[in-house]
Design a protein around this motif. Structure first.
Motif, PDB file in Angstrom:
ATOM      1  N   ASP A   1      45.350  40.696  37.970  1.00 50.28           N
ATOM      2  CA  ASP A   1      44.098  40.828  38.725  1.00 50.28           C
ATOM      3  C   ASP A   1      43.925  39.680  39.725  1.00 50.28           C
ATOM      4  O   ASP A   1      42.866  39.518  40.314  1.00 50.28           O
ATOM      5  CB  ASP A   1      42.905  40.881  37.771  1.00 50.28           C
ATOM      6  CG  ASP A   1      42.725  39.588  36.983  1.00 50.28           C
ATOM      7  OD1 ASP A   1      43.665  38.748  36.971  1.00 50.28           O
ATOM      8  OD2 ASP A   1      41.659  39.408  36.369  1.00 50.28           O
TER       9      ASP A   1
ATOM     10  N   ASN B   1      42.641  40.156  43.381  1.00 53.03           N
ATOM     11  CA  ASN B   1      41.201  40.405  43.568  1.00 53.03           C
ATOM     12  C   ASN B   1      40.413  39.119  43.787  1.00 53.03           C
ATOM     13  O   ASN B   1      39.243  39.166  44.152  1.00 53.03           O
ATOM     14  CB  ASN B   1      40.631  41.133  42.349  1.00 53.03           C
ATOM     15  CG  ASN B   1      41.292  42.473  42.114  1.00 53.03           C
ATOM     16  OD1 ASN B   1      41.642  43.161  43.067  1.00 53.03           O
ATOM     17  ND2 ASN B   1      41.470  42.846  40.856  1.00 53.03           N
ATOM     18  N   HIS B   2      41.072  37.979  43.533  1.00 53.23           N
ATOM     19  CA  HIS B   2      40.368  36.694  43.573  1.00 53.23           C
ATOM     20  C   HIS B   2      40.827  35.790  44.712  1.00 53.23           C
ATOM     21  O   HIS B   2      40.404  34.642  44.781  1.00 53.23           O
ATOM     22  CB  HIS B   2      40.546  35.961  42.245  1.00 53.23           C
ATOM     23  CG  HIS B   2      40.129  36.760  41.045  1.00 53.23           C
ATOM     24  ND1 HIS B   2      38.888  37.337  40.916  1.00 53.23           N
ATOM     25  CD2 HIS B   2      40.801  37.098  39.911  1.00 53.23           C
ATOM     26  CE1 HIS B   2      38.804  37.982  39.767  1.00 53.23           C
ATOM     27  NE2 HIS B   2      39.950  37.865  39.145  1.00 53.23           N
TER      28      HIS B   2
END
Length: 201
Positions: free
Chosen positions: A128, A131-132
């Protein structure tokens, strides 16, 4: 683990392989296969120190070190094929990924990697992390790769933040040199832990 103080920085730039994801294991396995195929000595410790360079640049270092007459393109193609055949490229490194997420609300976040875009994207797609982050700079985006500063300077430029206001997390000497040459402080990561701090000056 060394506790970093990141208060004074506006942006944090992370290397990918070996810093956010332990994909260096997959790279090492791919290089070992290639070395065995071409009867090249396999020196894992030395190759690990070249982490941050694109495979084609690592190949040139190998050819130079062992005075090889093999076509470098054949070596590079074989290594890349071996790497791409490895299904699990590596897991997220918890301490560093948690640090990324901790500072996400207050800092700009970028990645500067020596990997090709397609390999970086493949690794990021299994996490993930993407996404950051705001910016991803790969070996496809610069002419001069680590230990030259171009990769990290490109991230700072895309984030629209002065280099002196950026800090880098890296896992190799080559990456640390690139960060310092870009005028950025650098935290060195080994085996998922922050072990040292190298100021730019």
């Amino acid at each position: 683990m060394l506790e970093p103080n990141l208060d004074k920085y506006q942006a944090i730039i992370f290397d990918l392989d070996g810093t956010l994801v332990n994909s260096m294991v997959a790279h090492a396995a791919a290089w070992e296969q290639t070395c065995n195929k071409f009867n090249i000595p396999y020196d894992k410790e030395w190759l690990d120190e070249l982490g941050g360079m694109p495979s084609r640049k690592v190949t040139l270092e190998i050819v130079k070190r062992y005075n090889l007459t093999i076509d470098p393109l054949n070596i590079t193609k074989d290594k890349i094929a071996n790497f791409e055949a490895i299904e699990n490229k590596g897991e997220q490194i918890p301490e560093i990924c948690n640090l990324l997420k901790e500072y996400l609300p207050s800092k700009s976040i970028g990645i500067g990697t020596g990997a090709q875009y397609r390999h970086a994207k493949e690794i990021l797609d299994t996490t993930d992390i993407q996404n950051h982050i705001e910016v991803l700079v790969t070996s496809d985006d610069v002419e001069n790769h680590k230990p030259y500063p171009d990769t990290f300077l490109k991230v700072a430029e895309k984030l629209n933040i002065d280099a002196k206001n950026c800090v880098v997390f890296e896992d190799t000497t080559i990456g640390r040199q690139a960060a310092n040459r870009a005028g950025m402080d650098c935290y060195l990561v080994k085996q998922g832990k922050i072990i040292n701090f190298y100021p730019a000056n």
